[in-house]
Scaffold this active site. Structure first.
Site, mmCIF file in Angstrom:
data_model
loop_
_atom_site.group_PDB
_atom_site.id
_atom_site.type_symbol
_atom_site.label_atom_id
_atom_site.label_comp_id
_atom_site.label_asym_id
_atom_site.label_seq_id
_atom_site.Cartn_x
_atom_site.Cartn_y
_atom_site.Cartn_z
ATOM 1 N N SER A 1 -33.712 11.075 -1.242
ATOM 2 C CA SER A 1 -32.423 10.853 -1.142
ATOM 3 C C SER A 1 -31.445 12.075 -0.786
ATOM 4 O O SER A 1 -32.633 12.706 -1.005
ATOM 5 C CB SER A 1 -31.740 10.129 -2.249
ATOM 6 O OG SER A 1 -29.998 10.289 -2.218
ATOM 7 N N TYR B 1 -30.056 11.132 -11.130
ATOM 8 C CA TYR B 1 -30.422 10.811 -9.902
ATOM 9 C C TYR B 1 -30.990 12.048 -9.040
ATOM 10 O O TYR B 1 -32.140 12.104 -8.167
ATOM 11 C CB TYR B 1 -29.470 9.830 -9.588
ATOM 12 C CG TYR B 1 -29.956 9.241 -7.882
ATOM 13 C CD1 TYR B 1 -30.344 8.076 -8.189
ATOM 14 C CD2 TYR B 1 -29.426 10.184 -6.574
ATOM 15 C CE1 TYR B 1 -30.527 7.664 -6.925
ATOM 16 C CE2 TYR B 1 -30.281 9.224 -5.725
ATOM 17 C CZ TYR B 1 -30.106 8.032 -6.006
ATOM 18 O OH TYR B 1 -30.787 7.089 -4.326
HETATM 19 P P1 NAD Z 1 -31.193 -1.842 -4.428
HETATM 20 O O1 NAD Z 1 -30.677 -1.757 -5.896
HETATM 21 O O2 NAD Z 1 -30.997 -2.833 -2.937
HETATM 22 O O3 NAD Z 1 -32.940 -1.704 -4.671
HETATM 23 C C1 NAD Z 1 -33.918 -1.314 -5.564
HETATM 24 C C2 NAD Z 1 -35.582 -2.150 -5.822
HETATM 25 O O4 NAD Z 1 -36.062 -1.667 -7.249
HETATM 26 C C3 NAD Z 1 -35.391 -3.267 -6.177
HETATM 27 O O5 NAD Z 1 -36.294 -4.239 -5.312
HETATM 28 C C4 NAD Z 1 -35.506 -3.552 -8.006
HETATM 29 O O6 NAD Z 1 -36.712 -4.372 -8.201
HETATM 30 C C5 NAD Z 1 -36.616 -1.893 -8.244
HETATM 31 N N1 NAD Z 1 -36.721 -1.559 -9.011
HETATM 32 C C6 NAD Z 1 -35.917 -1.240 -9.635
HETATM 33 N N2 NAD Z 1 -35.732 -0.896 -10.503
HETATM 34 C C7 NAD Z 1 -37.555 -1.411 -10.914
HETATM 35 C C8 NAD Z 1 -38.122 -0.666 -12.036
HETATM 36 N N3 NAD Z 1 -38.065 -0.258 -13.247
HETATM 37 N N4 NAD Z 1 -39.453 -1.243 -11.518
HETATM 38 C C9 NAD Z 1 -39.625 -1.348 -10.604
HETATM 39 N N5 NAD Z 1 -39.199 -1.911 -9.737
HETATM 40 C C10 NAD Z 1 -37.686 -1.517 -9.858
HETATM 41 O O7 NAD Z 1 -31.490 0.052 -4.088
HETATM 42 P P2 NAD Z 1 -31.764 0.309 -2.812
HETATM 43 O O8 NAD Z 1 -30.603 1.200 -2.481
HETATM 44 O O9 NAD Z 1 -32.379 -0.472 -1.667
HETATM 45 O O10 NAD Z 1 -32.778 1.623 -2.950
HETATM 46 C C11 NAD Z 1 -34.091 1.394 -2.691
HETATM 47 C C12 NAD Z 1 -34.171 3.369 -2.883
HETATM 48 O O11 NAD Z 1 -33.500 4.199 -1.855
HETATM 49 C C13 NAD Z 1 -34.099 3.852 -4.112
HETATM 50 O O12 NAD Z 1 -34.905 4.829 -4.210
HETATM 51 C C14 NAD Z 1 -33.106 5.089 -4.281
HETATM 52 O O13 NAD Z 1 -32.953 5.723 -4.446
HETATM 53 C C15 NAD Z 1 -33.099 5.723 -2.020
HETATM 54 N N6 NAD Z 1 -31.795 5.734 -1.856
HETATM 55 C C16 NAD Z 1 -31.049 4.494 -1.665
HETATM 56 C C17 NAD Z 1 -29.624 4.878 -0.954
HETATM 57 C C18 NAD Z 1 -28.116 4.153 -0.874
HETATM 58 O O14 NAD Z 1 -27.535 4.357 -0.462
HETATM 59 N N7 NAD Z 1 -28.509 3.196 -0.850
HETATM 60 C C19 NAD Z 1 -29.254 6.421 -0.606
HETATM 61 C C20 NAD Z 1 -30.192 7.039 -0.672
HETATM 62 C C21 NAD Z 1 -31.340 6.919 -1.553
#
Ligand code: NAD
Length: 256
Positions: free
Chosen positions: A138, A151
């Site tokens: 991120s 985070y």
């Molecule tokens: P999301 O909430 O849409 O998806 C998260 C996924 O992780 C889901 O499939 C969920 O089932 C899984 N998950 C959550 N807890 C879990 C656990 N204990 N064990 C196994 N699986 C688990 O989130 P997203 O926004 O798609 O995020 C995905 C990645 O991208 C993350 O690592 C997040 O930190 C990173 N990210 C997101 C953003 C953003 O703005 N959305 C920005 C930078 C980085």
């Protein structure tokens, strides 16, 4: 030859987009999530073009489950070419109010799970003489924001873990890189927009616009599909000498 990609947390958001893009590129897909079954998503990836799709329920806050996921996905398909550590969660609180349980969980899912999946995958990749590891970090792996201590600490750690893995595998055909997105409008962020809109008495769309504009000079969210394209690039032969790097996709957030 068909490549086999394992992506964690692909039942939603960025992970789902990565698996879908890989399916369209005719890769074999293994993916994990917290749901007990995912028949509809399995069908979606098959329809998109994946010759093989397997879903695994795995709570990655448990180190043993994270290692077991890799071992099972490798054994069931017979090889593992690409590992994408994507699963992640958020908790928002000031440090002095941050519940220890929430700190432990965010560190476990956002950082330690990648250590465990990589520890299980690297010997298999070394034996195969090939591997690509891509960690979804991120902008919070590079800069901080208030109220996101766990985070930010986890994502900074994930970039360090990425560099270490790259050095430990530099002399074999394995690469390890990170992607650092800014705001992406997924369920993880929608929850933050909803909470902010409620406390400020604004509409969801007003709050979404404010949230993204505060940080990203582009004023636009990053799309999950663009992140998926970066994963495909890092898995391609053109990226064979790319390792230990992080790729920022943030609409200018960290250029300021
Ligand atoms: P999301 O909430 O849409 O998806 C998260 C996924 O992780 C889901 O499939 C969920 O089932 C899984 N998950 C959550 N807890 C879990 C656990 N204990 N064990 C196994 N699986 C688990 O989130 P997203 O926004 O798609 O995020 C995905 C990645 O991208 C993350 O690592 C997040 O930190 C990173 N990210 C997101 C953003 C953003 O703005 N959305 C920005 C930078 C980085």
């Amino acid at each position: 030859m068909t490549q086999h990609l394992l992506v964690t947390g692909a039942t939603s958001g960025i992970g789902h987009a990565i698996a879908l893009a890989a399916a369209s590129a005719k890769m074999a897909i293994s993916f994990s999530g917290l749901e007990s079954q995912c028949d509809e998503i399995v069908s979606e990836f098959q329809s998109a073009g994946a010759p093989y799709v397997a879903y695994y329920h795995a709570d990655l806050s448990e180190g043993d489950m994270a290692r077991d996921l890799v071992t099972r996905a490798h054994a069931d398909y017979g090889s593992l070419d690409i590992l994408v550590n994507n699963a992640g969660i958020q908790h928002v609180d000031r440090i002095e109010d941050f519940p220890t349980q929430a700190w432990d969980k965010v560190i476990a899912v956002n950082l330690s799970s990648s250590f465990h999946t990589m520890a299980a995958a690297l010997p298999l990749m070394r034996d195969a003489g090939y591997g690509r590891i891509i960690n979804i970090a991120s902008v919070h792996g590079l800069v901080a924001s208030v109220n996101k201590a766990a985070y930010v600490a986890a994502k900074h750690g994930l970039i360090g873990l990425t560099k270490t893995a790259a050095l430990e595998t530099a002399d074999v055909n394995i690469t390890c890189n990170a992607i650092c997105p800014g705001w992406v409008r997924t369920p993880l962020v929608e929850a933050q927009i909803t909470a902010r809109a409620k406390s400020a008495n604004r509409t969801i769309e007003e709050e979404a616009h404010l949230l993204v504009s505060e940080k990203q000079p582009s004023g636009q969210f990053v799309s999950p599909q663009d992140i998926a394209e970066m994963v495909l690039f890092l898995s391609s032969p053109a990226a064979n000498q790319v390792t230990g790097s992080h790729f920022v996709m943030d609409g200018g957030w960290t250029a300021q």
